[in-house]
Scaffold this active site. Structure first.
Site: not given
Ligand code: GUN
Length: 291
Positions: A52, A96, A119
């Site tokens: 990211k 996350q 998100d």
């Molecule tokens: N863990 C797995 N996929 C995601 C996501 O799209 N966002 C976040 N914050 N955590 C994740």
């Protein structure tokens, strides 16, 4: 059969975003800023967050990372979230997942200002998505829709089967595939207690597999000519790789692919699109597009 190239599509979208950011800077606006909160040292989460941050660089965004150990308290996390909510330079942020078991995930997600929830996990964004209002859409379903649209795959009136009912993928995916403005398909959602999943899958014009079981979708479950989207990203041990593992999708690609009109591979399908859609949401947050 066409292999849906998520990596190339994502690279193209990141270029489009970077061009828009350049234009914003030329117009005197600040760079979009995405912040990430990472707890513990889970290998998968570390990789996702690193990717990211790299995507932010590719798009011309500022990024920042807030790290905590596994024994972080809920109050410490909430403090960090309040700071990010109130930091005018931060346009959007993510926490996350997964979180350690002693942390109440719902409490954490609800503490995020929905206007910075890139998100799309906050109940306000989930609710607005469900009734078709402008909002941050969860990145994986949004990435899948983008792939289907960019490959000009006909959806309206088709039969779509979604395997999995998670909050992050299965539920929002099925809602969006149902909505007139997005998929406009007839949707069936299958889960661990569904009966005769294979028969349901055989009815699908578009099959979206998001259950996290490597190779679960076999050739006998797929209608010839179907579109198959594989959301699985399970790490399976592979001593021949330097990392010691490889990513495995939910679809038995080798045997299913020859049957399909379109299929997304793992890796290189949905995965790269997910991060790219997070960048889109961050750009929208910086431009106050929704709120
Ligand atoms: N863990 C797995 N996929 C995601 C996501 O799209 N966002 C976040 N914050 N955590 C994740």
């Amino acid at each position: 059969m066409t292999i849906i190239d998520g990596k190339a599509t994502a690279a193209q979208i990141k270029q489009e975003i970077a061009a828009e950011v350049q234009q914003m800077i030329a117009n005197g606006m600040k760079r979009p800023h995405l912040s990430a909160v990472l707890i513990g040292h889970d290998g998968g989460s570390e990789t996702y967050v690193r990717n990211k941050i790299l995507a932010c660089e590719a798009c011309g965004f500022t990024s920042s990372l807030h790290r905590f150990e596994d024994d972080v308290t809920e109050e410490e996390l909430l403090d960090c979230i309040h700071q990010l909510n109130n930091d005018p330079d931060v346009d959007g942020f993510i926490v996350q997942l997964p979180l350690p078991h002693h942390i109440n995930k719902e409490r954490i997600i609800e503490a995020i200002d929905y206007r910075k929830d890139v998100d799309g996990f906050h109940p306000i964004n989930v609710g607005r998505m469900a009734i078709g209002l402008p909002c941050f859409l969860s990145a994986t379903p949004r990435g899948i829709l983008e792939l289907l649209q960019r490959y000009h795959i006909e959806m309206s009136g088709k039969k779509c089967v979604v395997l999995g009912r998670s909050n992050i993928v299965g539920k929002p995916m099925s809602q969006l595939m149902m909505q007139k403005e997005h998929g406009d398909t007839t949707v069936t959602v299958c889960h661990s207690h569904s009966q005769d999943i294979a028969e349901e899958c055989r009815q699908a014009d578009i099959l979206i597999a998001a259950i996290g079981k490597p190779g679960y979708v076999t050739a006998d479950m797929v209608k010839p000519g179907a579109v198959v989207i594989d959301v699985g990203t399970t790490r399976v041990p592979d001593p021949s790789r330097p990392s010691g593992y490889r990513l495995s999708g939910d679809v038995d690609f080798e045997h299913v692919a020859p049957l399909c009109s379109y299929i997304s591979p793992v890796p290189g399908g949905v995965g790269p699109m997910t991060i790219c859609m997070l960048m889109r949401n961050t750009l929208a947050a910086a431009k106050h597009e929704y709120y």
